[in-house]
Write an enzyme that holds these catalytic residues in place. Structure first.
Site, short mmCIF file in Angstrom:
data_model
loop_
_atom_site.label_atom_id
_atom_site.label_comp_id
_atom_site.label_asym_id
_atom_site.label_seq_id
_atom_site.Cartn_x
_atom_site.Cartn_y
_atom_site.Cartn_z
N HIS A 60 2.19 12.34 2.96
CA HIS A 60 2.92 11.32 2.36
C HIS A 60 3.97 10.98 2.72
O HIS A 60 4.40 9.78 2.95
CB HIS A 60 2.65 11.81 0.81
CG HIS A 60 3.29 10.97 0.04
ND1 HIS A 60 2.99 9.48 -0.48
CD2 HIS A 60 4.30 11.15 -1.17
CE1 HIS A 60 3.69 9.04 -1.04
NE2 HIS A 60 4.56 10.03 -1.81
N HIS A 84 11.83 12.25 -0.08
CA HIS A 84 11.92 11.58 -1.56
C HIS A 84 11.46 12.47 -2.54
O HIS A 84 11.71 12.16 -3.84
CB HIS A 84 11.39 10.23 -1.46
CG HIS A 84 9.77 10.21 -1.33
ND1 HIS A 84 9.20 10.36 -0.25
CD2 HIS A 84 9.09 10.13 -2.38
CE1 HIS A 84 7.93 10.39 -0.23
NE2 HIS A 84 7.85 10.40 -1.72
N GLU A 88 11.61 16.66 -6.65
CA GLU A 88 10.84 16.56 -7.77
C GLU A 88 9.67 17.72 -7.69
O GLU A 88 9.03 18.33 -8.48
CB GLU A 88 9.97 15.14 -7.70
CG GLU A 88 8.99 15.12 -8.76
CD GLU A 88 8.67 13.64 -8.75
OE1 GLU A 88 7.34 13.32 -9.37
OE2 GLU A 88 9.22 12.74 -8.34
N ASP A 89 9.00 17.95 -6.25
CA ASP A 89 7.97 19.01 -6.11
C ASP A 89 8.32 20.28 -5.38
O ASP A 89 7.40 21.21 -5.30
CB ASP A 89 7.01 18.10 -5.18
CG ASP A 89 6.37 17.00 -5.82
OD1 ASP A 89 6.32 16.87 -7.38
OD2 ASP A 89 5.89 15.86 -5.18
N ASP A 151 7.16 4.42 -1.52
CA ASP A 151 6.31 5.48 -2.20
C ASP A 151 5.11 5.09 -3.03
O ASP A 151 4.02 5.59 -2.70
CB ASP A 151 7.24 6.30 -3.01
CG ASP A 151 6.67 7.29 -3.89
OD1 ASP A 151 5.81 8.03 -3.04
OD2 ASP A 151 7.12 7.41 -4.79
N ASP A 271 -8.66 -24.77 -2.82
CA ASP A 271 -7.42 -24.40 -2.08
C ASP A 271 -7.03 -23.01 -1.71
O ASP A 271 -6.07 -22.36 -2.28
CB ASP A 271 -6.08 -25.07 -2.79
CG ASP A 271 -6.05 -24.84 -3.98
OD1 ASP A 271 -6.99 -24.15 -4.48
OD2 ASP A 271 -4.76 -24.91 -4.49
#
Length: 739
Positions: A60, A84, A88-89, A151, A271
């Site tokens: 990722h 990034h 957080e993880d 992301d 169109d």
């Protein structure tokens, strides 16, 4: 019909080399060792983590970094893409990032990191605070939003591995917030990819049908389009103009929104192709426009000059729609090479960072937009109101109007003279009594059109009305109206709440004045998050707190031991009639407030709910997704926390709106599916809108949110189904669907 593959495929990057190759191909200077160290650190921190697909989690951040390199962003952006998710993880701290990669990288990674939901009661609170934090960080360094868009784009490319409910929630958020952000930054390719992926996962049946029919049209019309392109080239060459001519099929989501906006079927859409003419100079663009109009008949009202009047995201181009030989209309866009670059890449094309510096020039329009957005949003505390107004602010500006002095102002579609007044000055809006548009008096709810000249009339005795909230379109106007209404309502609530508290205190033979000035009251106010005793009076006046419960907290045990007055005959009579404190809803902190489920949204157990204190009827409980909540809670003093009572096994009514093919047996299949999932139909209406299109309004009984999801999943398997939506806030099928 088999579901086609997603419209935008992931790059499937599994090593760092393609990222470095892409940076080199884009001509961006970079330090390969620095990027490699970030990659190795990310690999070490994420370790054995995997994604829902079973792939190593490291794929990722690698793909996010590749997207950023492909968009021509700088080395710092690519490094942040690799890192990034580490805050957080993983157990990585911001201090470690600063030490290893510098302050810039650490700040950007922190700006992209989401707020943990565990710190909040509801998902919308965590979502609102995450976006608020992202906007604040982006106002300092806009690369925060850029990384977040990359992301989100890769997450959307791999969304099929999420649960159906998560796919719909994430797709809706993408269409409402992230795609408009990309639009405001001029990143047309990213915006288009996000919209098509959101459309694919949110409305799979509509996407499948549109994909099939557009494919048939393109297959039949490709040769004709190529002949038309050659004719363009010949016409321009004979006029002495050098240009590059291409054509493309419009984006799926763009076509879908146009079909819904105009209320037409795909067979009536002509169109779907857009021709693009790229010239060398601005003079040549206007000359090319003349050639096009000489050879093809233009459709009146469909010409737009975004060169003389660029969009807020710096987009420039000439747009015209002309009629072909077979009577079919098609769109032509004419611009220079530089304008085309800005149109496709947006901020990446017109703003190049100096290495090590993320600050933007003082007059950069993207930063000015973010700072203005931040200023408008800073006073909005309620998460639902914040998210609603954020979506309004992100809505593409499509209406350009003029002040009496000839200045141009941009507004979202649907803006009114009242929005114009509040944009000029708050006091002008508060005392607005009417408006002249193009010299004619018009009602304040009149929708503005491109080119209108607006002049506001005022009356010093005129003040805002709650009705104004129903027709203003901009968040600035809504915010200012709410602030005024809130201040007036609070004054009235204080006038009501003070005597109620004083009366209750006198029952225990204590002085109200001395009580309100006591340290015990100050401690109570701090504990409940109130700054002044007037805040306490207003809460009692609104009915958010009862005078009896407040007094029980303010007085000592000795004071409370003094005999208080017994309940009066009216209270005793009401207590026998109304089941205070009973039912499926509990009002937090209050044992004697009547709560009832709102009929506009019919909330069900398991979903987030919010209470609204009504006048004399108790607490009205709404789903947090109910559109009416946005208007009801303009005054946050009237919001109160509620929760579902445990062990409730009742049945709750839910209204569903269904679009399906008008064919025999459709109602039978629908009732069979609903019966199979242990539900019951309490009301059903069916009809048709267009030939071949059936509309069904059905009310079913459900146990909780999980049961509702099961019913919706079953209905979506019915052959011939086009769309099924839960109806809230009185919305009708065929209008804009509610979340």
């Amino acid at each position: 019909m088999k579901m086609p593959p997603p419209p935008v495929r992931e790059h499937s990057i599994e090593s760092l080399e393609p990222v470095l190759d892409r940076l080199e191909a884009q001509g961006r200077p970079f330090d390969a060792d620095f990027i490699r160290s970030a990659f190795e650190f990310s690999a070490e921190m994420h370790g054995d983590q995997t994604r829902r697909s079973g792939e190593p989690y490291l794929t990722h951040p690698l793909n996010v970094a590749y997207i950023l390199a492909d968009l021509k962003f700088d080395q710092t952006c690519v490094v942040v893409g690799l890192l990034h998710d580490v805050l957080e993880d993983t157990l990585t701290s911001r201090e470690v990032l600063e030490e290893k990669f510098g302050v810039d990288v650490a700040e950007l990674v922190d700006g992209v990191t989401k707020i943990g939901r565990h710190a909040y009661v509801r998902r919308d609170q965590a979502q609102a605070e995450t976006f608020r934090k992202m906007i604040l960080a982006s106002a300092r360094d806009i690369r925060v939003i850029v990384v977040k868009l990359a992301d989100r784009l890769h997450n959307m490319q791999t969304l099929e591995h999420m649960s159906p409910e998560a796919r719909r929630r994430i797709s809706r958020e993408t269409l409402e917030i992230y795609a408009p952000i990309a639009h405001r930054l001029g990143m047309a390719r990213v915006k288009g990819d996000l919209e098509d992926l959101g459309f694919y996962f949110l409305y799979p049946h509509q996407f499948r049908e549109l994909h099939s029919k557009i494919g048939e049209k393109v297959k039949l019309g490709k040769a004709a389009a190529e002949r038309l392109r050659l004719r363009f080239a010949e016409s321009l060459e004979s006029g002495g103009l050098e240009a590059e001519i291409t054509f493309r099929v419009k984006r799926y989501y763009s076509i879908y929104t146009k079909l819904r906006r105009q209320g037409i079927d795909i067979s009536q859409l002509y169109d779907y192709l857009a021709f693009r003419i790229i010239t060398h100079t601005v003079t040549d663009t206007y000359a090319a426009l003349g050639v096009v109009h000489q050879n093809w008949r233009p459709i009146p009202g469909r010409f737009k000059d975004y060169i003389a009047m660029p969009k807020p995201n710096l987009y420039q181009s000439l747009h015209t729609t002309v009629v072909g030989e077979q009577g079919q209309p098609f769109e032509v866009q004419i611009r220079t090479r530089e304008m085309d670059l800005v149109a496709e890449e947006g901020i990446a094309a017109h703003w190049r960072y100096k290495e090590g510096k993320g600050s933007a020039p003082a007059g950069d329009l993207n930063i000015l937009w973010l700072r203005q957005l931040l200023e408008w949003q800073q006073e909005i505390k309620d998460p639902r109101t914040f998210l609603t107004t954020l979506k309004i602010d992100l809505y593409p500006d499509e209406v350009y109007v003029f002040t009496p002095k000839g200045e141009v102002m941009c507004f979202p579609r649907g803006a009114t003279p009242l929005d114009f007044a509040y944009r000029v000055h708050t006091d002008l809006g508060h005392h607005c009594s009417g408006a002249r548009v193009n010299g004619k008096l018009v009602p304040m709810r009149t929708k503005l059109a491109n080119g209108d000249m607006v002049e506001i009339q005022t009356n010093p005795n005129r003040t805002p009305s709650r009705d104004w909230l129903s027709f203003v379109a901009t968040s600035r106007a809504k915010s200012k109206i709410r602030q005024w209404l809130n201040s007036v309502q609070k004054e009235r609530a204080v006038e009501i709440g003070r005597p109620l508290l004083e009366k209750e205190l006198r029952k225990y033979k204590v002085s109200p004045r001395k009580t309100f000035e006591s340290p015990r009251v100050k401690a109570y106010l701090e504990q409940e998050g109130m700054s002044t005793v007037e805040d306490l009076f207003s809460r009692v006046g609104f009915g958010k707190l009862t005078a009896r419960n407040v007094v029980a907290r303010l007085l000592t045990e000795a004071q409370l031991a003094s005999p208080a007055s017994s309940p009066g005959p009216l209270r005793r009579a009401v207590s026998k009639i109304l089941p205070f404190g009973a039912g499926p809803i509990l009002v937090k902190g209050e044992g004697d407030l009547l709560a009832f489920l709102a009929k506009c949204c019919h909330p069900v157990p398991g979903e987030d709910i919010v209470g609204y204190v009504t006048r004399g009827r108790g607490v009205s409980v709404h789903s947090c997704e109910c559109p009416n909540v946005k208007n009801l809670l303009y005054n946050q003093e009237r919001e109160i926390e509620v929760q579902w009572a445990r062990g409730d096994e009742g049945r709750y009514r839910v209204s569903l709106g269904i679009e399906a093919s008008d064919e025999p047996g459709m109602l039978a299949r629908l009732t069979e599916v609903i019966a199979k999932v242990d539900s019951n139909i309490t009301q059903l209406e069916a009809g048709t809108r267009d030939p071949g299109l059936g509309l069904i309004d059905v009310e079913v009984q459900v146990k909780d949110r999980r049961h509702l999801e099961k019913i919706l999943a079953g209905i979506r398997t019915i052959p011939g189904l086009i769309r099924v939506e839960r109806r809230m806030g009185g919305s009708r099928l065929g209008g804009e669907s509610q979340p």
